[in-house]
Scaffold this active site. Structure first.
Site, short mmCIF file in Angstrom:
data_model
loop_
_atom_site.label_atom_id
_atom_site.label_comp_id
_atom_site.label_asym_id
_atom_site.label_seq_id
_atom_site.Cartn_x
_atom_site.Cartn_y
_atom_site.Cartn_z
N LYS A 52 0.67 -1.39 0.01
CA LYS A 52 -0.03 -0.01 0.13
C LYS A 52 0.73 0.98 -0.62
O LYS A 52 0.30 2.53 0.14
CB LYS A 52 -0.76 0.08 1.10
CG LYS A 52 -2.03 -0.95 0.90
CD LYS A 52 -2.54 -0.51 2.40
CE LYS A 52 -4.28 -1.78 2.60
NZ LYS A 52 -4.57 -2.54 3.72
N HIS A 160 17.56 11.12 13.69
CA HIS A 160 16.35 10.85 14.09
C HIS A 160 15.82 11.64 14.78
O HIS A 160 16.23 12.48 16.17
CB HIS A 160 16.17 9.58 14.81
CG HIS A 160 14.67 9.30 14.70
ND1 HIS A 160 13.41 10.15 14.57
CD2 HIS A 160 14.42 8.14 14.04
CE1 HIS A 160 12.59 9.08 15.07
NE2 HIS A 160 12.84 8.02 14.12
N GLU A 230 17.37 0.07 10.98
CA GLU A 230 17.58 1.13 11.62
C GLU A 230 18.39 0.50 12.60
O GLU A 230 19.98 1.73 12.85
CB GLU A 230 16.40 2.09 12.01
CG GLU A 230 17.20 3.22 12.60
CD GLU A 230 15.72 3.98 12.76
OE1 GLU A 230 14.98 4.80 12.03
OE2 GLU A 230 15.08 4.15 13.84
C1 UD2 Z 1 11.47 4.28 11.20
C2 UD2 Z 1 12.36 5.01 10.34
C3 UD2 Z 1 12.13 4.13 8.81
C4 UD2 Z 1 12.57 2.76 9.18
C5 UD2 Z 1 11.81 1.86 10.48
C6 UD2 Z 1 11.85 0.39 10.34
C7 UD2 Z 1 12.35 7.39 10.26
C8 UD2 Z 1 11.66 8.07 9.98
N1 UD2 Z 1 11.74 5.97 9.81
O1 UD2 Z 1 10.08 4.12 10.46
O2 UD2 Z 1 13.75 4.52 7.82
O3 UD2 Z 1 14.07 2.56 9.97
O4 UD2 Z 1 11.38 2.41 11.50
O5 UD2 Z 1 11.77 0.16 12.08
O6 UD2 Z 1 13.42 7.17 10.27
N2 UD2 Z 1 7.97 0.30 2.93
C9 UD2 Z 1 6.87 -0.06 2.50
N3 UD2 Z 1 6.11 -1.32 2.20
C10 UD2 Z 1 5.57 -1.45 3.39
C11 UD2 Z 1 6.14 -0.75 4.67
C12 UD2 Z 1 7.69 -0.17 4.40
O7 UD2 Z 1 7.52 0.27 1.00
O8 UD2 Z 1 4.95 -1.97 3.25
C13 UD2 Z 1 8.82 1.20 2.76
C14 UD2 Z 1 9.37 2.50 2.53
O9 UD2 Z 1 9.82 3.08 1.83
C15 UD2 Z 1 8.83 3.92 3.55
C16 UD2 Z 1 10.49 2.30 4.79
O10 UD2 Z 1 9.58 1.39 3.98
O11 UD2 Z 1 8.73 4.67 3.98
C17 UD2 Z 1 10.22 1.88 6.34
O12 UD2 Z 1 9.19 1.59 6.95
P1 UD2 Z 1 8.05 2.68 7.50
O13 UD2 Z 1 7.57 4.13 7.08
O14 UD2 Z 1 6.68 2.43 7.81
O15 UD2 Z 1 8.97 2.30 8.89
P2 UD2 Z 1 8.41 3.74 10.10
O16 UD2 Z 1 7.72 4.83 10.09
O17 UD2 Z 1 8.30 3.10 11.45
#
Ligand code: UD2
Length: 285
Positions: A52, A160, A230
């Site tokens: 998504k 971060h 990360e």
């Molecule tokens: C944090 C980090 C992220 C990553 C993650 C790991 C920041 C601001 N964000 O964000 O870089 O280290 O923690 O725990 O530092 N993605 C998809 N499809 C999915 C899920 C993820 O394409 O179903 C990709 C997408 O490019 C997304 C990235 O993976 O931007 C990171 O995933 P997230 O944004 O869900 O992770 P988040 O918000 O916890």
């Protein structure tokens, strides 16, 4: 006063190993551009839009065209399992999109972690021949202000936004010695966000390969680091210091109120409904 004493006084703009920390007011964009624009550099930008997350691509690309490395040769490498849903966004001359098909997954931890492996192999097969610098960015984001050549260096990471006012005992490093991402108490410089890694293609390749190997070693031991890739990134950067650090201006989160030190928000994670966009749920950090 002369230029060499006109400095910002509410932020530290250099690390203890003398790498710059990029904040508004610490660089002159005209000078920076006059150095880097004549070099005709090729800039690779990887972005993952699996499942998504393809819905975030349009805003990411449209705002990048306004603010990200404007006037540079940029190629976006979009890793997705939904090539048909990649929006057609008008790009400035010299900029293009390449779609790289990747498998989907039903665990978000795996999607975010497998980025390291795919960045490593795509650098080996393609990007290594096509680019000088590479940026690896999260897709659920938008650009709001200049992100230019002031961010170029050999190995670059962003602080971060959730931890830039804290000391290392509060960082969410992996603290279990059984994990390859382990960082002992008492150590640590900054807590770097996984959403931004950049540098020379060769240096980012080394980092991605390391993180991939550590992730796989952990998986073989049935352990997953606190924040997946990360956590491994933070360990790598503790022992391989970045040559430039981006302040939280370059990695903000929309739900956070702006603070005094942050004079301009350049790139920010949008508010998302985790339960709706992720294949499996987990609470936000
Ligand atoms: C944090 C980090 C992220 C990553 C993650 C790991 C920041 C601001 N964000 O964000 O870089 O280290 O923690 O725990 O530092 N993605 C998809 N499809 C999915 C899920 C993820 O394409 O179903 C990709 C997408 O490019 C997304 C990235 O993976 O931007 C990171 O995933 P997230 O944004 O869900 O992770 P988040 O918000 O916890």
């Amino acid at each position: 006063p002369p230029q060499h004493i006109l400095i910002r006084t509410n932020v530290v703009a250099v690390t203890p190993w003398l790498a710059p920390i990029v904040w508004e007011g610490t660089f002159n964009p005209l000078v920076v551009d006059s150095i880097y624009k004549p070099m005709h550099l090729s800039i690779a930008t990887t972005v993952f839009a699996v499942g998504k997350y393809v819905r975030f691509l349009r805003d990411f690309l449209e705002t990048a065209e306004k603010h990200f490395m404007v006037d540079f040769k940029v190629r976006y490498y979009i890793f997705t399992d939904r090539g048909g849903d990649v929006p057609a966004v008008v790009l400035a001359p010299g900029r293009k999109v390449t779609i790289i098909p990747v498998p989907g997954s039903n665990r978000w931890q795996e999607i975010s972690s497998r980025r390291m492996e795919m960045i490593q192999t795509t650098i080996e097969n393609q990007i290594g021949k096509e680019a000088d610098y590479i940026f690896c960015l999260d897709v659920d984001t938008k650009f709001h202000g200049r992100w230019g050549a002031e961010t170029l260096s050999r190995l670059v990471a962003a602080v971060h936004p959730g931890y830039y006012k804290q000391t290392h005992e509060h960082y969410p490093y992996e603290r279990r010695p059984a994990s390859r991402a382990y960082i002992p108490a008492g150590e640590g410089d900054y807590y770097y966000g996984g959403a931004t890694i950049a540098g020379y293609v060769g240096d980012v390749h080394k980092l991605a390969k390391y993180c991939r190997e550590q992730l796989e070693a952990d998986a073989a031991n049935s352990i997953e680091a606190a924040w997946q890739e990360e956590s491994h990134l933070n360990r790598y950067l503790l022992y391989n210091k970045p040559t430039k650090i981006l302040s939280p201006e370059y990695l903000w989160q929309d739900f956070k109120a702006k603070t005094n030190e942050v004079q301009i928000i350049r790139f920010s994670q949008v508010n998302k409904n985790y339960a709706e966009v992720r294949p499996n749920v987990k609470k936000r950090k």
